[in-house]
Design a protein around this motif. Structure first.
Motif, PDB file in Angstrom:
ATOM      1  N   ALA A   1       0.920  -1.329   0.109  1.00  0.00           N
ATOM      2  CA  ALA A   1       0.211  -0.274  -0.092  1.00  0.00           C
ATOM      3  C   ALA A   1       1.046   1.279   0.188  1.00  0.00           C
ATOM      4  O   ALA A   1       0.624   2.222  -1.052  1.00  0.00           O
ATOM      5  CB  ALA A   1      -0.648   0.041   1.663  1.00  0.00           C
ATOM      6  N   GLU A   2       1.884   1.410   0.791  1.00  0.00           N
ATOM      7  CA  GLU A   2       2.737   2.293   0.925  1.00  0.00           C
ATOM      8  C   GLU A   2       3.537   2.763  -0.003  1.00  0.00           C
ATOM      9  O   GLU A   2       3.849   3.600  -0.744  1.00  0.00           O
ATOM     10  CB  GLU A   2       3.535   2.448   1.963  1.00  0.00           C
ATOM     11  CG  GLU A   2       2.752   2.758   3.197  1.00  0.00           C
ATOM     12  CD  GLU A   2       4.017   2.414   4.645  1.00  0.00           C
ATOM     13  OE1 GLU A   2       3.817   2.039   5.774  1.00  0.00           O
ATOM     14  OE2 GLU A   2       4.863   1.151   4.147  1.00  0.00           O
TER      15      GLU A   2
ATOM     16  N   ASN B   1       5.036  -6.439  -4.051  1.00  0.00           N
ATOM     17  CA  ASN B   1       5.359  -7.206  -2.694  1.00  0.00           C
ATOM     18  C   ASN B   1       6.531  -6.736  -2.474  1.00  0.00           C
ATOM     19  O   ASN B   1       7.293  -8.075  -0.930  1.00  0.00           O
ATOM     20  CB  ASN B   1       4.910  -8.787  -3.204  1.00  0.00           C
ATOM     21  CG  ASN B   1       3.101  -8.379  -2.751  1.00  0.00           C
ATOM     22  OD1 ASN B   1       3.078  -7.824  -2.587  1.00  0.00           O
ATOM     23  ND2 ASN B   1       3.101 -10.317  -3.532  1.00  0.00           N
ATOM     24  N   GLN B   2       8.077  -6.507  -3.309  1.00  0.00           N
ATOM     25  CA  GLN B   2       9.270  -6.421  -2.915  1.00  0.00           C
ATOM     26  C   GLN B   2       9.219  -4.959  -1.492  1.00  0.00           C
ATOM     27  O   GLN B   2       8.570  -3.999  -1.421  1.00  0.00           O
ATOM     28  CB  GLN B   2      10.412  -6.623  -3.915  1.00  0.00           C
ATOM     29  CG  GLN B   2      10.089  -7.493  -4.966  1.00  0.00           C
ATOM     30  CD  GLN B   2      10.918  -6.778  -6.120  1.00  0.00           C
ATOM     31  OE1 GLN B   2      11.495  -5.442  -6.216  1.00  0.00           O
ATOM     32  NE2 GLN B   2      10.757  -8.812  -6.488  1.00  0.00           N
TER      33      GLN B   2
ATOM     34  N   ILE C   1      -0.899  -0.223 -13.986  1.00  0.00           N
ATOM     35  CA  ILE C   1      -0.300  -0.994 -13.121  1.00  0.00           C
ATOM     36  C   ILE C   1      -0.782  -1.988 -13.380  1.00  0.00           C
ATOM     37  O   ILE C   1      -2.375  -2.377 -13.809  1.00  0.00           O
ATOM     38  CB  ILE C   1      -1.497  -0.945 -11.668  1.00  0.00           C
ATOM     39  CG1 ILE C   1      -2.549  -0.474 -11.281  1.00  0.00           C
ATOM     40  CG2 ILE C   1      -0.349   0.916 -10.945  1.00  0.00           C
ATOM     41  CD1 ILE C   1      -3.327  -0.588  -9.885  1.00  0.00           C
ATOM     42  N   GLY C   2      -0.850  -3.180 -13.272  1.00  0.00           N
ATOM     43  CA  GLY C   2      -1.566  -4.186 -12.980  1.00  0.00           C
ATOM     44  C   GLY C   2      -1.388  -4.994 -11.799  1.00  0.00           C
ATOM     45  O   GLY C   2      -1.016  -5.302 -10.350  1.00  0.00           O
ATOM     46  N   VAL C   3      -3.238  -5.798 -11.583  1.00  0.00           N
ATOM     47  CA  VAL C   3      -3.794  -6.214 -10.044  1.00  0.00           C
ATOM     48  C   VAL C   3      -3.469  -7.740  -9.980  1.00  0.00           C
ATOM     49  O   VAL C   3      -3.682  -7.927 -10.634  1.00  0.00           O
ATOM     50  CB  VAL C   3      -4.287  -5.565  -9.445  1.00  0.00           C
ATOM     51  CG1 VAL C   3      -5.469  -5.886  -8.180  1.00  0.00           C
ATOM     52  CG2 VAL C   3      -3.974  -3.699  -9.692  1.00  0.00           C
ATOM     53  N   ASP C   4      -2.706  -8.566  -8.960  1.00  0.00           N
ATOM     54  CA  ASP C   4      -3.730  -9.630  -8.530  1.00  0.00           C
ATOM     55  C   ASP C   4      -3.795  -9.841  -7.729  1.00  0.00           C
ATOM     56  O   ASP C   4      -3.482  -9.935  -6.404  1.00  0.00           O
ATOM     57  CB  ASP C   4      -2.409 -11.031  -9.313  1.00  0.00           C
ATOM     58  CG  ASP C   4      -2.178 -12.502  -8.808  1.00  0.00           C
ATOM     59  OD1 ASP C   4      -3.777 -12.503  -8.928  1.00  0.00           O
ATOM     60  OD2 ASP C   4      -1.533 -13.283  -8.401  1.00  0.00           O
TER      61      ASP C   4
ATOM     62  N   ILE D   1       1.202  -6.482  -7.011  1.00  0.00           N
ATOM     63  CA  ILE D   1       0.730  -4.674  -7.994  1.00  0.00           C
ATOM     64  C   ILE D   1       1.788  -4.764  -8.475  1.00  0.00           C
ATOM     65  O   ILE D   1       3.140  -4.792  -8.100  1.00  0.00           O
ATOM     66  CB  ILE D   1       0.687  -3.750  -7.426  1.00  0.00           C
ATOM     67  CG1 ILE D   1      -0.556  -3.816  -6.307  1.00  0.00           C
ATOM     68  CG2 ILE D   1       0.459  -2.336  -8.380  1.00  0.00           C
ATOM     69  CD1 ILE D   1      -1.312  -2.533  -5.755  1.00  0.00           C
ATOM     70  N   GLN D   2       2.263  -4.886  -9.427  1.00  0.00           N
ATOM     71  CA  GLN D   2       2.456  -4.305 -10.647  1.00  0.00           C
ATOM     72  C   GLN D   2       2.552  -3.777 -11.238  1.00  0.00           C
ATOM     73  O   GLN D   2       1.477  -2.539 -11.681  1.00  0.00           O
ATOM     74  CB  GLN D   2       3.033  -5.537 -11.464  1.00  0.00           C
ATOM     75  CG  GLN D   2       3.131  -7.190 -11.599  1.00  0.00           C
ATOM     76  CD  GLN D   2       4.689  -6.956 -10.923  1.00  0.00           C
ATOM     77  OE1 GLN D   2       5.416  -6.715 -11.348  1.00  0.00           O
ATOM     78  NE2 GLN D   2       5.121  -8.020 -10.366  1.00  0.00           N
ATOM     79  N   PHE D   3       3.735  -2.518 -11.132  1.00  0.00           N
ATOM     80  CA  PHE D   3       3.985  -1.271 -11.664  1.00  0.00           C
ATOM     81  C   PHE D   3       4.471  -1.030 -13.571  1.00  0.00           C
ATOM     82  O   PHE D   3       5.786  -1.735 -13.182  1.00  0.00           O
ATOM     83  CB  PHE D   3       5.616  -0.495 -11.077  1.00  0.00           C
ATOM     84  CG  PHE D   3       4.879   0.302 -10.077  1.00  0.00           C
ATOM     85  CD1 PHE D   3       5.583   0.761  -8.379  1.00  0.00           C
ATOM     86  CD2 PHE D   3       3.052  -0.212  -9.456  1.00  0.00           C
ATOM     87  CE1 PHE D   3       5.190   0.608  -7.576  1.00  0.00           C
ATOM     88  CE2 PHE D   3       3.361  -0.064  -8.096  1.00  0.00           C
ATOM     89  CZ  PHE D   3       3.744   0.680  -7.365  1.00  0.00           C
TER      90      PHE D   3
END
Length: 155
Positions: A58-59, A123-124, A71-74, A100-102
């Protein structure tokens, strides 16, 4: 049973980052996803999908992405309900993002032809790979060991 959602789209506004009373970060955002077909007038329509993401992801989303970012959201679909101040039951359906992928760099309104996508995974814990070029040849060292220190690892 299976509950899996994969979305690719643009943020409709800047993510809304808040913190719970216990200090956990949570961001609400909406993704506009184009439909794969045109309507009778020949125009493309879009769906506006409400999403939520928690903790470090989120941050990272709030710090690196803004309105219009691709963005990509899984994640998974979640439903919940509550009683509003008028006493009426309100139902909410949203995607709880697990990853979430930027898909473009910060500040870019559209991906550059020669740059490709940034592909930063929220997630990293560290955005060190945020602007890493996608044209690195992983076999350029002819199979020789790679010198890595603990500072190079994102975990």
């Amino acid at each position: 049973m299976m509950n899996r959602v994969v979305l690719v789209g643009r943020l409709t506004k800047d993510p809304d980052l808040r913190y719970t009373p216990s200090g956990v970060a949570v961001a609400n955002f909406t993704v506009a996803c184009n439909r794969p077909f045109s309507n009778q007038q020949g125009n493309r329509e879009a769906d506006f999908i409400n999403c939520v993401v928690w903790r470090k992801a989120a941050e990272n989303l709030a710090n690196y992405m803004k309105k219009g970012s691709l963005i990509g959201v899984d994640g998974r679909i979640q439903t919940r309900s509550y009683d509003n101040p008028e006493g009426k039951r309100v139902f909410i359906t949203e995607v709880v993002a697990e990853s979430i992928q930027f898909l473009e760099s910060r500040g870019s309104s559209s991906p550059s032809q020669d740059r490709g996508s940034a592909g930063f995974n929220t997630n990293q814990n560290s955005p060190n790979e945020y602007n890493r070029p996608n044209n690195d040849d992983p076999f350029a060292d002819n199979g020789q060991p790679i010198d890595l220190s603990d500072d190079d690892l994102p975990f």
